[in-house]
Motif scaffolding. Structure first.
Motif, PDB file in Angstrom:
ATOM      1  N   ARG A  30      -7.045  -2.135   6.771  1.00 45.90           N
ATOM      2  CA  ARG A  30      -6.678  -0.744   7.080  1.00 45.90           C
ATOM      3  C   ARG A  30      -7.539   0.241   6.297  1.00 45.90           C
ATOM      4  N   LEU A  31      -7.934  -0.129   5.093  1.00 45.22           N
ATOM      5  CA  LEU A  31      -8.838   0.715   4.319  1.00 45.22           C
ATOM      6  C   LEU A  31     -10.200   0.812   5.017  1.00 45.22           C
ATOM      7  N   VAL A  32     -10.711  -0.333   5.462  1.00 49.05           N
ATOM      8  CA  VAL A  32     -11.987  -0.349   6.190  1.00 49.05           C
ATOM      9  C   VAL A  32     -11.857   0.458   7.480  1.00 49.05           C
ATOM     10  N   GLN A  33     -10.755   0.251   8.187  1.00 50.12           N
ATOM     11  CA  GLN A  33     -10.526   0.946   9.459  1.00 50.12           C
ATOM     12  C   GLN A  33     -10.482   2.460   9.268  1.00 50.12           C
ATOM     13  N   ARG A  34      -9.752   2.908   8.258  1.00 52.09           N
ATOM     14  CA  ARG A  34      -9.654   4.354   8.017  1.00 52.09           C
ATOM     15  C   ARG A  34     -11.024   4.943   7.676  1.00 52.09           C
ATOM     16  N   THR A  35     -11.798   4.203   6.910  1.00 51.20           N
ATOM     17  CA  THR A  35     -13.131   4.677   6.528  1.00 51.20           C
ATOM     18  C   THR A  35     -14.031   4.792   7.751  1.00 51.20           C
ATOM     19  N   LEU A  36     -14.063   3.740   8.563  1.00 50.81           N
ATOM     20  CA  LEU A  36     -14.980   3.719   9.698  1.00 50.81           C
ATOM     21  C   LEU A  36     -14.524   4.638  10.833  1.00 50.81           C
ATOM     22  N   ALA A  37     -13.206   4.883  10.942  1.00 50.20           N
ATOM     23  CA  ALA A  37     -12.690   5.766  11.987  1.00 50.20           C
ATOM     24  C   ALA A  37     -12.853   7.238  11.619  1.00 50.20           C
ATOM     25  N   ASP A  38     -13.084   7.506  10.350  1.00 54.20           N
ATOM     26  CA  ASP A  38     -13.299   8.882   9.906  1.00 54.20           C
ATOM     27  C   ASP A  38     -14.595   9.405  10.518  1.00 54.20           C
ATOM     28  N   SER A  39     -14.550  10.627  11.046  1.00 55.50           N
ATOM     29  CA  SER A  39     -15.717  11.127  11.778  1.00 55.50           C
ATOM     30  C   SER A  39     -16.967  11.196  10.900  1.00 55.50           C
ATOM     31  N   ARG A  40     -16.813  11.639   9.653  1.00 54.06           N
ATOM     32  CA  ARG A  40     -17.966  11.748   8.768  1.00 54.06           C
ATOM     33  C   ARG A  40     -18.386  10.373   8.251  1.00 54.06           C
ATOM     34  N   GLN A  41     -17.430   9.614   7.727  1.00 53.70           N
ATOM     35  CA  GLN A  41     -17.756   8.325   7.121  1.00 53.70           C
ATOM     36  C   GLN A  41     -18.276   7.329   8.153  1.00 53.70           C
ATOM     37  N   GLY A  42     -17.677   7.314   9.332  1.00 57.33           N
ATOM     38  CA  GLY A  42     -18.132   6.397  10.373  1.00 57.33           C
ATOM     39  C   GLY A  42     -19.567   6.686  10.776  1.00 57.33           C
ATOM     40  N   ALA A  43     -19.867   7.971  10.966  1.00 62.94           N
ATOM     41  CA  ALA A  43     -21.239   8.360  11.328  1.00 62.94           C
ATOM     42  C   ALA A  43     -22.215   8.017  10.215  1.00 62.94           C
ATOM     43  N   LEU A  44     -21.771   8.205   8.973  1.00 58.22           N
ATOM     44  CA  LEU A  44     -22.627   7.914   7.823  1.00 58.22           C
ATOM     45  C   LEU A  44     -22.975   6.418   7.769  1.00 58.22           C
ATOM     46  N   PHE A  45     -21.951   5.570   7.943  1.00 61.69           N
ATOM     47  CA  PHE A  45     -22.211   4.122   7.913  1.00 61.69           C
ATOM     48  C   PHE A  45     -23.113   3.690   9.059  1.00 61.69           C
ATOM     49  N   LYS A  46     -22.895   4.240  10.241  1.00 60.67           N
ATOM     50  CA  LYS A  46     -23.776   3.902  11.369  1.00 60.67           C
ATOM     51  C   LYS A  46     -25.224   4.249  11.044  1.00 60.67           C
ATOM     52  N   ALA A  47     -25.426   5.420  10.450  1.00 60.38           N
ATOM     53  CA  ALA A  47     -26.785   5.863  10.120  1.00 60.38           C
ATOM     54  C   ALA A  47     -27.430   4.947   9.085  1.00 60.38           C
ATOM     55  N   VAL A  48     -26.666   4.573   8.065  1.00 58.54           N
ATOM     56  CA  VAL A  48     -27.227   3.718   7.012  1.00 58.54           C
ATOM     57  C   VAL A  48     -27.510   2.318   7.548  1.00 58.54           C
ATOM     58  N   ILE A  49     -26.599   1.779   8.355  1.00 54.01           N
ATOM     59  CA  ILE A  49     -26.814   0.447   8.930  1.00 54.01           C
ATOM     60  C   ILE A  49     -28.054   0.453   9.817  1.00 54.01           C
ATOM     61  N   ALA A  50     -28.209   1.502  10.614  1.00 59.63           N
ATOM     62  CA  ALA A  50     -29.395   1.607  11.473  1.00 59.63           C
ATOM     63  C   ALA A  50     -30.664   1.662  10.632  1.00 59.63           C
ATOM     64  N   ALA A  51     -30.641   2.456   9.558  1.00 65.54           N
ATOM     65  CA  ALA A  51     -31.820   2.573   8.697  1.00 65.54           C
ATOM     66  C   ALA A  51     -32.135   1.254   8.001  1.00 65.54           C
ATOM     67  N   ALA A  52     -31.087   0.518   7.638  1.00 63.49           N
ATOM     68  CA  ALA A  52     -31.277  -0.733   6.894  1.00 63.49           C
ATOM     69  C   ALA A  52     -32.019  -1.791   7.705  1.00 63.49           C
ATOM     70  N   THR A  53     -32.018  -1.646   9.031  1.00 63.12           N
ATOM     71  CA  THR A  53     -32.729  -2.630   9.850  1.00 63.12           C
ATOM     72  C   THR A  53     -34.244  -2.526   9.690  1.00 63.12           C
ATOM     73  N   CYS A  54     -34.736  -1.367   9.215  1.00 67.69           N
ATOM     74  CA  CYS A  54     -36.193  -1.219   9.078  1.00 67.69           C
ATOM     75  C   CYS A  54     -36.617  -0.649   7.729  1.00 67.69           C
ATOM     76  N   GLU A  55     -35.669  -0.408   6.847  1.00 62.63           N
ATOM     77  CA  GLU A  55     -35.977   0.116   5.508  1.00 62.63           C
ATOM     78  C   GLU A  55     -35.489  -0.889   4.469  1.00 62.63           C
ATOM     79  N   PRO A  56     -36.382  -1.710   3.895  1.00 61.09           N
ATOM     80  CA  PRO A  56     -35.942  -2.757   2.964  1.00 61.09           C
ATOM     81  C   PRO A  56     -35.126  -2.227   1.778  1.00 61.09           C
ATOM     82  N   LYS A  57     -35.507  -1.068   1.218  1.00 60.44           N
ATOM     83  CA  LYS A  57     -34.760  -0.551   0.063  1.00 60.44           C
ATOM     84  C   LYS A  57     -33.361  -0.090   0.463  1.00 60.44           C
ATOM     85  N   THR A  58     -33.256   0.457   1.663  1.00 61.10           N
ATOM     86  CA  THR A  58     -31.935   0.842   2.157  1.00 61.10           C
ATOM     87  C   THR A  58     -31.099  -0.410   2.415  1.00 61.10           C
TER      88      THR A  58
END
Length: 208
Positions: free
Chosen positions: A96-124
């Motif tokens: 439920r903690l993970v769900q609340r974080t990912l369902a949050d409009s800001r936090q969910g978008a933030l994680f999506k952005a970081v995960i996307a960047a991590a696919t091509c940015e080794p330091k990220t």
């Protein structure tokens, strides 16, 4: 070790410097959530945070250094684990903690952005791995306690159980438009608990 000798984004000072860090990380998170990794700009973040541009460049150096510090701060600020006295109760609290974080409009978008960047940015990617390592280690004792209570087989891998709780929620976030709601969190916890009780996550010797 002085600040100028440290790796960017690794200093833990107090006072005004801590306030500057908090303002810059808040601005970086807002920018990530709004426009993704590709649109992150240190000068823009300095403007948003009302901090001198030189301070931001000197302290974090690069966008990836700033994102690494943002992830470290998020891991440190995350809520501590909940102990309910049962494996399923603990795993549901985690889910439920993970769900609340990912369902949050800001936090969910933030994680999506970081995960996307991590696919091509080794330091990220490294920073993201550190984030999840910190969070998994925070919750692993719930599984260890369940083993001690006799709820789970000996040699159950606590880290794998905790990862199994989050995995369906991230999959849902990244691959579907379905709502990430509490029933989804509870199902993820129930599935991980059932699999753990069945011995799915018992450590096995690697075959030669």
């Amino acid at each position: 070790m002085g600040m100028k000798d440290a790796e960017p984004g690794t200093v833990r000072p107090g006072g005004r410097t801590a306030r500057v860090r908090a303002a810059v990380l808040q601005a970086a998170g807002d920018s990530l959530a709004e426009g993704g990794f590709a649109r992150l700009d240190l000068a823009d973040i300095a403007r948003r945070a009302e901090v001198g541009k030189t301070t931001v460049y000197r302290r974090w150096g690069t966008v990836t250094g700033l994102v690494a510090d943002l992830l470290l701060d998020m891991a440190e600020q995350s809520l501590p684990r909940t102990e309910t006295g049962s494996l399923l109760g603990d795993l549901k609290a985690n889910a439920r903690l993970v769900q609340r974080t990912l369902a949050d409009s800001r936090q969910g978008a933030l994680f999506k952005a970081v995960i996307a960047a991590a696919t091509c940015e080794p330091k990220t990617a490294e920073a993201l791995h550190r984030f999840y390592d910190i969070r998994v280690r925070e919750w692993a004792p719930c599984v260890e306690q369940a083993v001690d209570r006799g709820e789970l087989p000996a040699d159950t891998d606590p880290h794998e159980v905790i990862r199994a709780v989050s995995a369906p929620l991230y999959y849902r976030l990244l691959t579907s438009g379905n709502a990430l709601d509490e029933p989804a969190a509870d199902r993820a916890a129930e599935a991980a608990a059932a699999a753990a009780r069945a011995g799915v996550y018992v450590r096995r010797e690697e075959a030669d």
